[in-house]
Design a protein around this motif. Structure first.
Motif, PDB file in Angstrom:
ATOM      1  N   ARG A  77      46.256  45.927  40.882  1.00 33.74           N
ATOM      2  CA  ARG A  77      44.887  45.880  41.616  1.00 33.74           C
ATOM      3  C   ARG A  77      45.200  45.034  42.856  1.00 33.74           C
ATOM      4  NH1 ARG A  77      39.610  45.810  39.383  1.00 33.74           N
ATOM      5  NH2 ARG A  77      37.925  44.787  40.585  1.00 33.74           N
ATOM      6  N   LEU A  81      41.669  38.704  46.025  1.00 32.24           N
ATOM      7  CA  LEU A  81      42.129  37.659  45.181  1.00 32.24           C
ATOM      8  C   LEU A  81      43.554  37.735  44.780  1.00 32.24           C
ATOM      9  CD1 LEU A  81      41.614  35.148  43.349  1.00 32.24           C
ATOM     10  CD2 LEU A  81      40.722  36.752  41.538  1.00 32.24           C
ATOM     11  N   SER A  82      44.070  38.913  44.430  1.00 30.41           N
ATOM     12  CA  SER A  82      45.362  39.190  44.096  1.00 30.41           C
ATOM     13  C   SER A  82      46.211  39.221  45.107  1.00 30.41           C
ATOM     14  CB  SER A  82      45.431  40.571  43.312  1.00 30.41           C
ATOM     15  OG  SER A  82      45.082  41.620  44.287  1.00 30.41           O
ATOM     16  N   ASP A 131      45.082  45.149  36.318  1.00 36.04           N
ATOM     17  CA  ASP A 131      43.621  45.706  36.621  1.00 36.04           C
ATOM     18  C   ASP A 131      42.898  45.838  35.096  1.00 36.04           C
ATOM     19  OD1 ASP A 131      41.908  47.248  38.058  1.00 36.04           O
ATOM     20  OD2 ASP A 131      42.199  49.160  37.042  1.00 36.04           O
ATOM     21  N   PHE A 194      38.624  45.902  34.063  1.00 31.49           N
ATOM     22  CA  PHE A 194      37.929  44.848  34.707  1.00 31.49           C
ATOM     23  C   PHE A 194      36.717  45.744  35.464  1.00 31.49           C
ATOM     24  CE2 PHE A 194      41.869  42.422  35.349  1.00 31.49           C
ATOM     25  CZ  PHE A 194      41.642  41.548  34.571  1.00 31.49           C
ATOM     26  N   PHE A 268      43.210  31.364  38.012  1.00 32.88           N
ATOM     27  CA  PHE A 268      43.262  32.878  38.584  1.00 32.88           C
ATOM     28  C   PHE A 268      42.301  33.857  37.351  1.00 32.88           C
ATOM     29  CE2 PHE A 268      44.729  37.105  37.872  1.00 32.88           C
ATOM     30  CZ  PHE A 268      44.429  37.612  39.006  1.00 32.88           C
ATOM     31  N   ARG A 272      38.956  35.673  38.297  1.00 37.18           N
ATOM     32  CA  ARG A 272      39.119  37.117  38.176  1.00 37.18           C
ATOM     33  C   ARG A 272      37.682  37.377  37.579  1.00 37.18           C
ATOM     34  NH1 ARG A 272      40.257  40.760  41.059  1.00 37.18           N
ATOM     35  NH2 ARG A 272      42.407  40.570  41.222  1.00 37.18           N
ATOM     36  N   ALA A 563      35.971  40.854  45.452  1.00 38.67           N
ATOM     37  CA  ALA A 563      37.044  40.118  44.367  1.00 38.67           C
ATOM     38  C   ALA A 563      36.429  39.156  43.726  1.00 38.67           C
ATOM     39  CB  ALA A 563      38.020  39.819  45.460  1.00 38.67           C
TER      40      ALA A 563
END
Length: 710
Positions: A77, A81-82, A131, A194, A268, A272, A563
């Motif tokens: 993904r 953010l990632s 993901d 997600f 994180f 997320r 995100a």
């Protein structure tokens, strides 16, 4: 490009693992360092592609698990953010890899160490690019395994082995919560992907789940279980005791795992899962309170420690608390902003501390240092940069990120937001104080080390200093360069998906009143009276009288795109920009006062610390002994577990199962065979007698049997 950002560390690990003897130490170092540098540049390229061009995407690598309706794919993904996390992980890891070439030059197992670093980095990348929760759990456990291997790398030291086991066990407590949270999410949403969970979260606000025989609000239960996992990995209060002990590992491990990467995995995770946490306000409250308490408690302990790495470790724990209470007040962008800046200056501080330890012949006790700033001026200057950033002094990175975290907490206008703000203010003062306590005790004053050690104090080689300059650049520039994108003026209002088709010119919309101020003071005054009606035109958004049945949901679109998700009434970052002057400048004042007190107590009036300890002996004892968490846990859990284990071992296993089972059968067999062996005397008359008895017995049996049948 994402493949070059994720897989080079794995290839480096595999190459060294299978061909380590052929490569040799230098070959192993070259392969792993080259792989990390490639991954770092690829992550930077992805940053420009995904963030600056606003083009997130997902790459499906393969099918992973398919069982009935349960289908999980192995995917990457790649969103805002990632990509931010990938840049942090890869850049810091590349610096640590290069630094390790010099720091571990005298170690006999360089190749194994470098391979562990690369494997850890790959596991962390799997975590941040996941993901779905199952793939995230795979990376989560991978970094846990690697942390065990790296903390206990010097396995000839009993303390390192004990620290590795402690880190592994404590993290298993949190990981159990993450596993339960993943299962609960699947029960609730029917999926661990997600996108599916985020889409269904608004529909689950009234759902309940049964847990241990009790009914709980479903989203709150899922979020609290996931947060339990985050607490373990990010060393939040209660599951934090492993972090300071983990300093037994080599210093590069401390910089990589315990400053910039693994300990930020919990931050994180919550960020997320923001589309789920936003609909679980009670869970957010718990996150904020735990984070604020962690920031305060860790700072109090940091003021009393003498091991240079442990002081920085407690600083890490405190700064993680800042990130979590930012998450708890829905300031997700601020939390990730502080995560990013903190990664640079805290890795800089750890590697700088490693340079000091290298210069001081492996000495870590600050009471045995002092008077060395002229002998290692480069390290001294770099440690100043890291400390200024940590203390929140402008224009260094920590000033921008820490302040927006505190301002967001104040702007939340809830009891836990206020608690977090004032706990953070107190922690800011203590952080500046113990940072300059470290600087002065380590570099200034009269030398307190042995003359033999002082003669060998020298600056670190270039291979160790070069990564520090990279990190120092981030510690200086990352704050004001990225402030606008992460938390600044990039926010603007656009309608949510369900209202997108209604955004034609002249259409009237009613915006649900957020409890926070909007981007300007004027709009804040208007919104304080309830819902406002606006007309969208080419000239802008204009207020009109409210209309019925026109209420729609709105979201903030900014640097983060989709995100991160924040409900409009929870957008504390926008509200933070309208905070009063004193709210914004109080952290800076506390930082300056902390630095001033550090100078007074350790530079100019050296008797102050001793007098303070004597005056407040009970409080100092509490803080020096880390609030007795280890002793309490030892009494409640460790000794209890050992007592139960000893009971089941002696009473249950040895005296019951073994005695009645295999040992008992074996003993009875021995006794029986010993009795029968008496008949093997070697005398013919005895054998004839036995045969006669046997024949009589057989005949008697037949006679009685035939008689019974008549």
């Amino acid at each position: 490009m994402e493949l070059f950002a994720v897989f080079p560390p794995l290839f480096g690990f595999l190459a060294v693992s299978f061909f380590g003897k052929q490569l040799g130490d230098k070959g192993a170092q070259f392969v792993t360092c080259a792989g990390m540098i490639v991954a770092a540049f690829a992550a930077i390229a992805l940053f420009f592609e995904v963030i600056l061009m606003d083009a997130p995407y997902t790459t499906v690598l393969s099918d992973w698990i398919s069982s009935g309706d349960f289908d999980v794919k192995w995917s990457l993904r790649i969103d805002q953010l990632s990509v931010v996390m990938m840049c942090v992980v890869n850049i810091v890891s590349a610096c640590v890899h290069v630094y390790s070439v010099g720091y571990m030059s005298h170690d006999d197992h360089k190749a194994r160490f470098m391979s562990y670093l690369s494997l850890f980095t790959f596991a962390m990348l799997m975590l941040v690019t996941a993901d779905n929760l199952l793939q995230l759990f795979f990376g989560w456990e991978g970094v846990g395994l690697c942390s065990y291997l790296l903390i206990g790398f010097w396995n000839h030291k009993h303390s390192a082995n004990a620290a590795a086991v402690k880190a592994f066990v404590v993290n298993r407590v949190g990981d159990f919560g993450l596993a339960l949270g993943t299962m609960a999410a699947f029960v609730l949403f029917g999926s661990v992907a997600f996108d599916t969970m985020f889409e269904l979260a608004p529909q689950m606000t009234e759902k309940n789940l049964e847990f241990f025989g009790f009914e709980f609000h479903a989203l709150t239960l899922v979020c609290l279980l996931l947060f339990m996992g985050a607490m373990g990995k990010s060393a939040q209060l209660g599951l934090h005791t492993w972090l300071p002990d983990a300093m037994e590992g080599p210093t590069p491990v401390s910089a990589l795992i315990h400053a910039a990467t693994m300990v930020t995995a919990g931050v994180f995770l919550v960020a997320r899962m923001s589309p789920v946490f936003e609909y679980a306000p009670d869970a957010l409250m718990v996150v904020a309170v735990v984070g604020a308490a962690t920031a305060f408690v860790a700072a109090t302990i940091g003021m009393t420690q003498f091991d240079i790495k442990r002081v920085i470790a407690y600083s890490t724990m405190s700064q993680l608390g800042y990130m979590f209470f930012a998450l708890g007040v829905s300031a997700y962008g601020a939390a990730i902003f502080h995560l990013m800046t903190h990664a640079f200056f805290k890795a800089l501080l750890f590697l700088g501390a490693g340079s000091v330890i290298h210069a001081m012949s492996d000495e870590q006790d600050m009471r045995k240092m002092g008077g060395i700033y002229k002998k290692i001026p480069v390290t001294y200057t770099l440690m100043w940069i890291g400390s200024l950033a940590l203390a929140g002094i402008p224009p260094f990175a920590g000033y921008f990120s820490k302040d927006i975290v505190l301002e967001s907490a104040w702007a939340d206008h809830t009891w836990f937001g206020n608690f977090a703000y004032w706990a953070g203010i107190a922690a800011a003062f203590m952080t500046a104080f113990y940072s300059w306590r470290l600087i002065i005790m380590t570099f200034h004053g009269k030398p307190r080390a042995d003359q033999k050690v002082m003669k060998h104090v020298h600056e670190s080689p270039a291979i160790m200093l070069a990564p520090l300059f990279v990190l120092a650049t981030g510690a200086v520039l990352a704050g004001f360069v990225f402030y606008g994108g992460f938390v600044g003026g990039g926010h603007h209002d656009t309608a949510h998906e369900e209202a997108a088709t209604h955004e034609s010119e002249g259409e009237v919309h009613t915006v649900e009143q957020p409890h926070q101020p909007a981007a300007t003071e004027e709009s804040h005054k208007d919104e304080a009276h309830g819902g406002e009606t606006y007309v969208v035109t080419h000239e802008g958004v204009h207020k009109e009288e409210p209309q019925e049945d026109k209420t729609i949901a709105w979201e903030k679109e900014s640097f983060w795109g989709k995100a991160l998700f924040v409900k409009p009434e929870n957008d504390t970052i926008v509200a933070a920009h309208s905070a009063p002057f004193w709210v914004k400048k109080l952290p800076l004042l506390m930082g300056a006062m902390g630095i001033g007190l550090g100078y007074l107590a350790y530079m100019f009036f050296a008797g102050i610390p001793g007098a303070t300890v004597r005056t407040f002996r009970p409080i100092h004892t509490l803080l020096f002994n880390k609030w007795f968490f280890d002793e309490i846990y030892d009494r409640l859990f460790v000794r209890t577990a050992l007592a139960l284990g000893r009971f089941f071992w002696i009473k249950g296993d040895r005296n019951t199962i073994d005695r009645l089972g295999p040992d008992g059968v074996a003993l009875r067999t021995l006794k029986t065979s010993a009795a029968l062996s008496r008949f093997q005397s070697g005398y013919v008359f005895q054998y004839a007698f036995v045969m006669m008895i046997a024949v009589i017995g057989i005949l008697s049996w037949f006679v009685f049997k035939s008689g019974g049948g008549m």
